[in-house]
Design a protein around this motif. Structure first.
Motif, PDB file in Angstrom:
ATOM      1  N   SER A  70      34.817  33.626  36.775  1.00  0.00           N
ATOM      2  CA  SER A  70      33.862  32.549  37.060  1.00  0.00           C
ATOM      3  C   SER A  70      32.662  32.635  36.120  1.00  0.00           C
ATOM      4  N   GLY A  71      32.214  33.864  35.826  1.00  0.00           N
ATOM      5  CA  GLY A  71      31.102  34.031  34.907  1.00  0.00           C
ATOM      6  C   GLY A  71      31.436  33.553  33.506  1.00  0.00           C
ATOM      7  N   ALA A  72      32.647  33.835  33.056  1.00  0.00           N
ATOM      8  CA  ALA A  72      33.072  33.388  31.726  1.00  0.00           C
ATOM      9  C   ALA A  72      33.077  31.868  31.634  1.00  0.00           C
ATOM     10  N   ASN A  73      33.517  31.213  32.697  1.00  0.00           N
ATOM     11  CA  ASN A  73      33.536  29.746  32.716  1.00  0.00           C
ATOM     12  C   ASN A  73      32.124  29.164  32.687  1.00  0.00           C
ATOM     13  N   ILE A  74      31.217  29.783  33.449  1.00  0.00           N
ATOM     14  CA  ILE A  74      29.826  29.325  33.457  1.00  0.00           C
ATOM     15  C   ILE A  74      29.218  29.463  32.066  1.00  0.00           C
ATOM     16  N   VAL A  75      29.377  30.633  31.477  1.00  0.00           N
ATOM     17  CA  VAL A  75      28.786  30.902  30.164  1.00  0.00           C
ATOM     18  C   VAL A  75      29.393  29.993  29.098  1.00  0.00           C
ATOM     19  N   TYR A  76      30.706  29.781  29.175  1.00  0.00           N
ATOM     20  CA  TYR A  76      31.375  28.876  28.226  1.00  0.00           C
ATOM     21  C   TYR A  76      30.718  27.499  28.258  1.00  0.00           C
ATOM     22  N   THR A  77      30.538  26.957  29.463  1.00  0.00           N
ATOM     23  CA  THR A  77      29.963  25.620  29.615  1.00  0.00           C
ATOM     24  C   THR A  77      28.537  25.564  29.081  1.00  0.00           C
ATOM     25  N   GLU A  78      27.733  26.568  29.427  1.00  0.00           N
ATOM     26  CA  GLU A  78      26.334  26.581  29.008  1.00  0.00           C
ATOM     27  C   GLU A  78      26.199  26.738  27.493  1.00  0.00           C
ATOM     28  N   LEU A  79      27.008  27.594  26.914  1.00  0.00           N
ATOM     29  CA  LEU A  79      26.911  27.803  25.467  1.00  0.00           C
ATOM     30  C   LEU A  79      27.429  26.606  24.685  1.00  0.00           C
TER      31      LEU A  79
END
Length: 225
Positions: free
Chosen positions: A82-91
């Motif tokens: 879930s953290g990887a998905n959040i960071v992907y979207t934000e970056l």
């Protein structure tokens, strides 16, 4: 090139880290706030730097270390994914090159014991940095009977060191066995230490675990009788 300084200045990421730590605190887990993520970021950076990786890889590793636990604001289960998905979207919103994003998010998605595996230098360094951060200052409830808290309370100090020449990565722990037995440590951390062992191997090193200066994981010299 994206820098750690830019990520730290981002108010959205600051909020996520605060919320992740709040959620885990409410659930009774150890501290996962700014102290933890800064430690993991600095340690990931140091491991990669000491092993001679290029400046960009070192910086992306530091960023992955800083953002690795944001998924905890939703749930502890599979927080790496879930953290990887959040960071992907934000970056992506910040127009960071996709090549850099995937290196960061792959490490975040693979840093924990549930499904984690060392599949890149950044991932391996992040695993080692994260799992080395265990000690009494992280315990939120000092009178807790929870075994994870007792084990962390027993850890007076822990540090990870890299010897590039000897090709070793060593986790040294100062452990107070009057609070918790060393076997309790392995009940909690055995799988994490195995993950560290594989991470060090990926980086071309041997992982050593020293508790009270006794080597419990690492090379053993067998002598013929």
């Amino acid at each position: 090139m994206l820098t750690l300084k830019e990520i730290k200045a981002n108010p959205d990421f600051q909020h996520m880290i605060k919320e992740a730590n709040h959620y885990l605190s409410e659930k009774g887990y150890t501290e996962h706030g700014f102290r933890h993520v800064n430690f993991v970021s600095d340690t990931t950076k140091r491991i990669l730097k000491d092993l001679g990786f290029d400046k960009k890889t070192v910086e992306l590793g530091a960023i992955a270390g800083y953002l690795h636990d944001v998924g905890n604001m939703f749930n502890r289960k599979h927080h790496g994914i879930s953290g990887a998905n959040i960071v992907y979207t934000e970056l992506r919103r910040l127009d960071v090159p996709l090549e850099d994003i995937t290196k960061i998010t792959t490490a975040i998605a693979n840093h924990d014991v549930e499904i984690g595996q060392a599949v890149s230098p950044i991932t391996a360094a992040l695993i080692l940095a994260d799992k080395s951060d265990a000690h009494r200052t992280r315990v939120n409830k000092k009178d807790s009977t929870f075994i994870h808290d007792r084990v962390n309370l027993a850890i007076r100090d822990s540090k990870i060191s890299v010897d590039a020449e000897e090709e070793t990565i060593t986790l040294s722990i100062d452990y107070d066995s009057s609070i918790s037995q060393v076997m309790d440590y392995f009940e909690i951390y055995l799988y994490r230490m195995e993950l560290c062992k594989e991470a060090a191997k990926y980086l071309g090193c041997r992982f050593r675990l020293l508790i009270n200066e006794i080597e419990l994981l690492g090379h053993v010299n067998y002598q013929e009788s």
